[in-house]
Design an enzyme around this catalytic site. Sequence first.
Site, PDB file in Angstrom:
ATOM      1  N   SER A 115      -7.109  25.544  39.303  1.00 25.17           N
ATOM      2  CA  SER A 115      -5.795  26.121  39.316  1.00 25.17           C
ATOM      3  C   SER A 115      -5.587  27.473  39.055  1.00 25.17           C
ATOM      4  O   SER A 115      -6.270  28.223  39.685  1.00 25.17           O
ATOM      5  CB  SER A 115      -4.872  25.285  38.516  1.00 25.17           C
ATOM      6  OG  SER A 115      -3.609  25.401  38.701  1.00 25.17           O
ATOM      7  N   HIS A 116      -4.976  27.652  38.010  1.00 27.88           N
ATOM      8  CA  HIS A 116      -4.776  29.229  37.748  1.00 27.88           C
ATOM      9  C   HIS A 116      -5.772  29.774  36.722  1.00 27.88           C
ATOM     10  O   HIS A 116      -5.607  30.869  36.436  1.00 27.88           O
ATOM     11  CB  HIS A 116      -3.440  29.256  36.811  1.00 27.88           C
ATOM     12  CG  HIS A 116      -3.335  28.286  35.664  1.00 27.88           C
ATOM     13  ND1 HIS A 116      -3.313  26.854  35.922  1.00 27.88           N
ATOM     14  CD2 HIS A 116      -3.485  28.421  34.354  1.00 27.88           C
ATOM     15  CE1 HIS A 116      -3.347  26.327  34.853  1.00 27.88           C
ATOM     16  NE2 HIS A 116      -3.382  27.277  33.751  1.00 27.88           N
ATOM     17  N   ASP A 279      -0.526  30.824  42.500  1.00 28.20           N
ATOM     18  CA  ASP A 279      -1.530  30.684  41.660  1.00 28.20           C
ATOM     19  C   ASP A 279      -3.060  30.500  42.493  1.00 28.20           C
ATOM     20  O   ASP A 279      -2.936  30.306  43.807  1.00 28.20           O
ATOM     21  CB  ASP A 279      -1.511  29.749  40.498  1.00 28.20           C
ATOM     22  CG  ASP A 279      -1.465  28.149  41.113  1.00 28.20           C
ATOM     23  OD1 ASP A 279      -1.284  27.957  42.462  1.00 28.20           O
ATOM     24  OD2 ASP A 279      -1.800  27.455  40.364  1.00 28.20           O
ATOM     25  N   ASP A 281      -4.633  27.763  43.395  1.00 26.86           N
ATOM     26  CA  ASP A 281      -4.683  26.444  44.375  1.00 26.86           C
ATOM     27  C   ASP A 281      -3.184  26.469  45.062  1.00 26.86           C
ATOM     28  O   ASP A 281      -3.025  25.585  45.747  1.00 26.86           O
ATOM     29  CB  ASP A 281      -5.161  25.247  43.847  1.00 26.86           C
ATOM     30  CG  ASP A 281      -4.086  24.840  42.581  1.00 26.86           C
ATOM     31  OD1 ASP A 281      -3.479  25.849  41.913  1.00 26.86           O
ATOM     32  OD2 ASP A 281      -4.075  23.458  42.225  1.00 26.86           O
ATOM     33  N   ASP A 283      -0.150  25.974  44.082  1.00 25.79           N
ATOM     34  CA  ASP A 283       0.879  25.175  43.832  1.00 25.79           C
ATOM     35  C   ASP A 283       1.852  25.728  42.709  1.00 25.79           C
ATOM     36  O   ASP A 283       3.144  25.138  42.548  1.00 25.79           O
ATOM     37  CB  ASP A 283       0.389  23.654  43.209  1.00 25.79           C
ATOM     38  CG  ASP A 283      -0.495  23.636  42.048  1.00 25.79           C
ATOM     39  OD1 ASP A 283      -0.953  25.105  41.527  1.00 25.79           O
ATOM     40  OD2 ASP A 283      -1.097  22.727  41.616  1.00 25.79           O
ATOM     41  N   ARG A 284       1.643  26.787  42.075  1.00 29.46           N
ATOM     42  CA  ARG A 284       2.570  27.498  41.040  1.00 29.46           C
ATOM     43  C   ARG A 284       3.368  28.681  41.676  1.00 29.46           C
ATOM     44  O   ARG A 284       2.879  29.193  42.952  1.00 29.46           O
ATOM     45  CB  ARG A 284       1.864  27.900  39.881  1.00 29.46           C
ATOM     46  CG  ARG A 284       1.263  26.926  39.141  1.00 29.46           C
ATOM     47  CD  ARG A 284       0.752  27.563  37.808  1.00 29.46           C
ATOM     48  NE  ARG A 284       0.341  26.597  36.783  1.00 29.46           N
ATOM     49  CZ  ARG A 284      -0.025  26.544  35.833  1.00 29.46           C
ATOM     50  NH1 ARG A 284       0.243  27.940  34.984  1.00 29.46           N
ATOM     51  NH2 ARG A 284      -0.365  25.625  34.916  1.00 29.46           N
ATOM     52  N   LYS A 378       3.294  19.906  43.458  1.00 24.74           N
ATOM     53  CA  LYS A 378       4.215  21.079  43.268  1.00 24.74           C
ATOM     54  C   LYS A 378       3.681  22.168  44.190  1.00 24.74           C
ATOM     55  O   LYS A 378       2.590  21.921  44.757  1.00 24.74           O
ATOM     56  CB  LYS A 378       4.183  21.800  41.968  1.00 24.74           C
ATOM     57  CG  LYS A 378       2.622  22.151  41.429  1.00 24.74           C
ATOM     58  CD  LYS A 378       2.926  22.495  39.846  1.00 24.74           C
ATOM     59  CE  LYS A 378       1.861  22.938  39.386  1.00 24.74           C
ATOM     60  NZ  LYS A 378       1.044  22.187  38.689  1.00 24.74           N
TER      61      LYS A 378
HETATM   62  C1  G16 Z   1      -1.149  21.597  35.663  1.00 31.22           C
HETATM   63  C2  G16 Z   1      -0.416  20.092  35.892  1.00 31.22           C
HETATM   64  C3  G16 Z   1       1.157  20.544  35.603  1.00 31.22           C
HETATM   65  C4  G16 Z   1       1.206  21.001  34.025  1.00 31.22           C
HETATM   66  C5  G16 Z   1       0.093  22.231  33.617  1.00 31.22           C
HETATM   67  C6  G16 Z   1       0.061  22.613  32.462  1.00 31.22           C
HETATM   68  O1  G16 Z   1      -0.592  22.477  36.375  1.00 31.22           O
HETATM   69  O2  G16 Z   1      -0.454  19.883  37.194  1.00 31.22           O
HETATM   70  O3  G16 Z   1       1.794  19.316  35.553  1.00 31.22           O
HETATM   71  O4  G16 Z   1       2.543  21.316  33.652  1.00 31.22           O
HETATM   72  O5  G16 Z   1      -1.012  21.995  34.346  1.00 31.22           O
HETATM   73  O6  G16 Z   1      -0.420  21.497  31.476  1.00 31.22           O
HETATM   74  P1  G16 Z   1      -0.873  21.866  30.268  1.00 31.22           P
HETATM   75  O7  G16 Z   1       0.306  22.396  29.466  1.00 31.22           O
HETATM   76  O8  G16 Z   1      -1.547  20.418  29.713  1.00 31.22           O
HETATM   77  O9  G16 Z   1      -1.964  23.026  30.212  1.00 31.22           O
HETATM   78  P2  G16 Z   1      -1.946  23.315  37.422  1.00 31.22           P
HETATM   79  O10 G16 Z   1      -1.193  24.313  38.214  1.00 31.22           O
HETATM   80  O11 G16 Z   1      -2.547  23.847  36.245  1.00 31.22           O
HETATM   81  O12 G16 Z   1      -2.543  22.113  38.237  1.00 31.22           O
END
Ligand code: G16
Length: 545
Positions: A115-116, A279, A281, A283-284, A378
């Site tokens: 992800s990010h 971000d 991938d 989704d953000r 998302k």
């Molecule tokens: C992921 C999850 C999200 C979550 C985020 C932060 O996002 O898909 O649902 O809100 O992590 O999670 P945490 O607070 O446990 O670090 P992404 O964009 O990283 O896939």
Amino acid sequence: MTDRIHTVPTEPFDGQKPGTSGLRKKTRVFMQPRYVEAFTQSIFDAIGGVAGKTLVLGGDGRYFNDRAAQVILRMAAANGAARMIVGQGALLSTPAASNLIRRRGADGGIILSASHNPGGEDEDFGMKFNGPNGGPASETVTDAIFERTRTIREYRIMDAQDVDLSRLGEVRLGDTVVEVVDPVADYADLMAQLFDFAAIRSMFARGFAMRFDAMHAVTGPYARELLENRLGAAPGTVVNATPLPDFGGGHPDPNPVWASDLVDLMMGPNAPDFAAASDGDGDRNMILGRGIYVTPSDSLAVLAANATHAPGYARGLAGVARSMPTSRAADRVAAALGIEAYETPTGWKFFGNLLDAGRVTLCGEESAGTGSDHVREKDGLWAVLLWLNILAARDQPVDAIMTDHWARFGRDFYSRHDYEAVPTERANALIDRLRGMLEFLPGQKFGELTVAQADDFSYVDPVDGSVSQRQGIRVLFTDDSRVVFRLSGTGTEGATLRVYLERHAGPHADHAQDPDQALGPVIAAAEAVAQIREHTGRDRPDVTT
Ligand code: G16
């Protein structure tokens, strides 16, 4: 061709436990011999094998994406998969992968992404499994995968040359068809069905100016196709549009810290009308207007209040859902619209059942995630397009839309403070101490604020009755302010403590206040309740969003 299938012995690897969103580790951990193989076979075994099944495969293009994809293809072939649908160059944004799984009726998919988190040999990598509904695997499935990783003794893999993933079309790997598809086309078609492209096109034709920062990550090709090619935004609207294995050395995280250039532009004299970023991938999202940053929690609320401007949502919303630490701004909109509002634990996977059951149409999280029932992830560009659709329909700038929204629903001042790479035992001690205090907190005063209620959030899924406990400490004050404490489930180093701060100001209050100032008493109360400095050894958060 002398394709050969091998059964290779392996030892289980420690810690292959999927977190908030799949398995995330340092890239070098994934690069250890047999690591990807053991995890992939565990996924296959946990879902009852992949013989005769169709899976989607792609990732955000980060370092090691291509190597992992080739391994997974050879293993899918050795395990008897019927078809593997792969994005060209092994690229697929997370929402595009979700869409492909749904559109093609696949049995699931593997998405390669952290992800990010930054990418590169010394940074992060990740793998996640999505189910046949296109969404992140439920906790039951991720638990089964983890259980399998603890006992796995062998995996199956085919000896074969790399598949040429640069060419569209079908090739065979043993009996498995590998279908290389354009990663953008189906997704862009879906967006065209949901939004009023003609209205957005005409807004751009009238001179509406925008910047989209793809942060050298996967959304570049998607944003170019949609914004510049299909909607007629000026060439150059999309910047940092080529996905790079190390994301240009940055954090592909669309927030005011990691996308500070974009924020500076929007707060300066030459700001365009609108700006957004996505971000690693895809989704953000981050949303900015001229002179204004829209928090993800507010963005969800505004989208919910205005969604019917878009043809795909013209019939109204079934309900909205937000993760627990997300501000309650969306709940206020739901109450006004007379629709259900749901509060789920952090993690997109918790929205899946509500979306599948048709109970909610829109969902969102404070962590820059917004989406709808169009896919089961998302979706960053989707949020940007819905904003554009609303801006085109209302013909007002972003700041006017926000002022109007707060005058109607009040403003939920909001901020998140992150303390990163805290030694795990210290972070656990902070949370354990709070857990031990919960029953004694109501009635206690911390600075100006008095605690009304405190608990450790527990969620009962209203669709299947499954229970998820210990999802974050909530402290609610008598003036309706709130602090939430939880440990991140996506970090790869030590623990990350997240402190979520929120204060409601009613429709007639001063909404123009600086959020830090408005939140001052809540920030002080959070420190007093949790003794953050003492536990973390830090004077201030590492990241404030
Ligand atoms: C992921 C999850 C999200 C979550 C985020 C932060 O996002 O898909 O649902 O809100 O992590 O999670 P945490 O607070 O446990 O670090 P992404 O964009 O990283 O896939």
